[in-house]
Design an enzyme around this catalytic site. Structure first.
Site, PDB file in Angstrom:
ATOM      1  N   ASP A  50       0.825  -1.214   0.000  1.00  0.00           N
ATOM      2  CA  ASP A  50       0.000   0.000   0.000  1.00  0.00           C
ATOM      3  C   ASP A  50       0.863   1.271   0.000  1.00  0.00           C
ATOM      4  O   ASP A  50       0.715   2.142  -0.847  1.00  0.00           O
ATOM      5  CB  ASP A  50      -0.806   0.027   1.307  1.00  0.00           C
ATOM      6  CG  ASP A  50      -2.286  -0.059   1.096  1.00  0.00           C
ATOM      7  OD1 ASP A  50      -2.732  -0.138  -0.049  1.00  0.00           O
ATOM      8  OD2 ASP A  50      -3.000  -0.043   2.111  1.00  0.00           O
ATOM      9  N   GLU A  73      -5.166   7.046   0.196  1.00  0.00           N
ATOM     10  CA  GLU A  73      -5.694   6.463   1.424  1.00  0.00           C
ATOM     11  C   GLU A  73      -4.680   6.525   2.573  1.00  0.00           C
ATOM     12  O   GLU A  73      -5.057   6.543   3.736  1.00  0.00           O
ATOM     13  CB  GLU A  73      -6.089   4.997   1.157  1.00  0.00           C
ATOM     14  CG  GLU A  73      -6.886   4.416   2.292  1.00  0.00           C
ATOM     15  CD  GLU A  73      -7.478   3.046   2.001  1.00  0.00           C
ATOM     16  OE1 GLU A  73      -7.119   2.437   0.979  1.00  0.00           O
ATOM     17  OE2 GLU A  73      -8.293   2.598   2.807  1.00  0.00           O
ATOM     18  N   THR A 131      -8.011  -5.209  -0.116  1.00  0.00           N
ATOM     19  CA  THR A 131      -6.820  -5.782   0.542  1.00  0.00           C
ATOM     20  C   THR A 131      -7.030  -7.253   0.909  1.00  0.00           C
ATOM     21  O   THR A 131      -6.093  -8.041   0.833  1.00  0.00           O
ATOM     22  CB  THR A 131      -6.463  -4.981   1.812  1.00  0.00           C
ATOM     23  OG1 THR A 131      -7.642  -4.816   2.586  1.00  0.00           O
ATOM     24  CG2 THR A 131      -5.909  -3.618   1.453  1.00  0.00           C
TER      25      THR A 131
HETATM   26 MG    MG Z   1     -10.427   0.727  -0.926  1.00  0.00          MG
END
Ligand code: MG
Ligand code: AMP
Length: 333
Positions: A50, A73, A131
């Protein structure tokens, strides 16, 4: 083959290249770390992939469009602490083949370049959407969209486990999807060098013909409301269960017909990076997207869609009937 778009050429070129590289990066992290992750909790492959993907795209954006904010994010505040030194070292390690040797400080600065606030023109990114699918070996997506004056103009998504946009089956070399406002939704393979194919939504207008796309994760679905809704619409086919924004590509391709997300106390509002990149794919393939009350999605309320209640995504033909049925579906929010 040349790009099938005339508008936003520089933006599309940047987005295709950086998302493609970010997808290569997260695939490498997965291949090298997921086995170990089941025994080792501290450096999760999701965390490493990420952050690394956000750093990569943020660096390229800073160089290509230095004035454009990126609303991603992730942010690097925890990574800068002593406790997370192993994680940031690991992120630097995976970034090295793409960006050369870099210091933890530089990489954290790139990650934070990607944690800005929305503006008149900005990009939004989900470095790994889905995820759970990423870990399980199912569907996931690397997603990036450009928003101007509250309208999504460009989107690129990499779906490394999506065969051809037509099914939830994992396989092939993956899919790269791109949409430009007014110029359609197109897919090619994940190398970005294959032929481009334009996507069109289905024509199904009856509930009995429709296929619902649904999250794989039960926790992400309000099951009682979804069951009530499915009965009222008269759905006769089994739903397609899939993780991530890859569902939006399948809807755009006509292999599924509708999708919805009910708000819940755990998840009252949608994040913009979870919607914007996929929504334009559906709209530009001829579909329709609103909230559950039929209101257009409002991207001018910050990082979440605070002016909307849930999301309804469909082929367009089913939309009016679904909106009217939703008035009868009861729920807590
Ligand atoms: Mg998402
Ligand atoms: P999906 O892959 O369709 O299950 O969607 C993944 C997205 O669901 C993530 O990006 C999250 O932002 C979002 N999500 C997380 N928790 C919830 C929840 N409790 N209800 C609905 N969506 C959630």
């Amino acid at each position: 083959m040349s790009l099938p778009f005339k508008g936003y050429q520089n933006e599309v070129t940047f987005a295709l290249e950086s998302v493609r590289l970010a997808a290569e990066l997260v695939k490498t992290v997965r291949a090298q770390m997921v086995q170990a992750a089941f025994t080792k909790q501290d450096e999760s492959p999701v965390t490493v992939a990420d952050f690394a993907a956000q750093a990569l795209v943020a660096k390229h954006l800073q160089e290509t469009f230095p004035k454009d904010p990126l609303v991603g994010e992730e942010n690097a505040s925890e990574l800068r602490s002593e406790l997370e030194q192993k994680t940031i070292q690991r992120i630097c390690h995976f970034l090295e083949p793409f960006l050369g040797k870099q210091s933890p400080q530089t990489v954290c600065d790139w990650i934070d370049h990607g944690s800005q606030s929305p503006a008149v023109r900005f990009w939004t990114m989900d470095p790994i959407d889905g995820t759970k699918g990423f870990i399980r070996g199912d569907q996931y997506a690397v997603a990036l969209a450009l928003i101007e004056n509250g309208d999504v103009k460009v989107s690129v998504m990499a779906c490394p486990n999506l065969r051809d946009g037509n099914s939830a089956d994992v396989g092939g070399i993956g899919t790269l999807a791109c949409a430009v406002r007014g110029e359609g939704t197109w897919i090619t393979d994940l190398t970005g060098r294959g032929l481009w194919q334009q996507l069109k939504v289905s024509q199904h207008a009856e509930g009995s013909d429709a296929v619902l796309l649904r999250s794989f994760e039960k926790k992400h679905i309000d099951s009682p409301r979804m069951t009530q809704f499915s009965k009222l619409l008269g759905l006769a086919h089994p739903p397609i269960l899939m993780d991530s924004l890859a569902k939006y590509v399948v809807l755009a391709s006509g292999a599924g017909d509708l999708m919805l997300r009910f708000p819940s106390s755990d998840h009252p509002y949608e994040w913009i990076w979870d919607q914007a990149p996929g929504v334009i794919m559906i709209e530009e393939a001829g579909g329709r997207v609103t909230d559950l009350d039929g209101k257009p999605l409002d991207y001018t309320c910050g990082r979440q869609l605070k002016g909307n209640r849930g999301v309804l995504l469909s082929n367009g033909a089913l939309h009016p009937r679904v909106l009217s049925i939703l008035k009868e579906v009861s729920g807590p929010v």
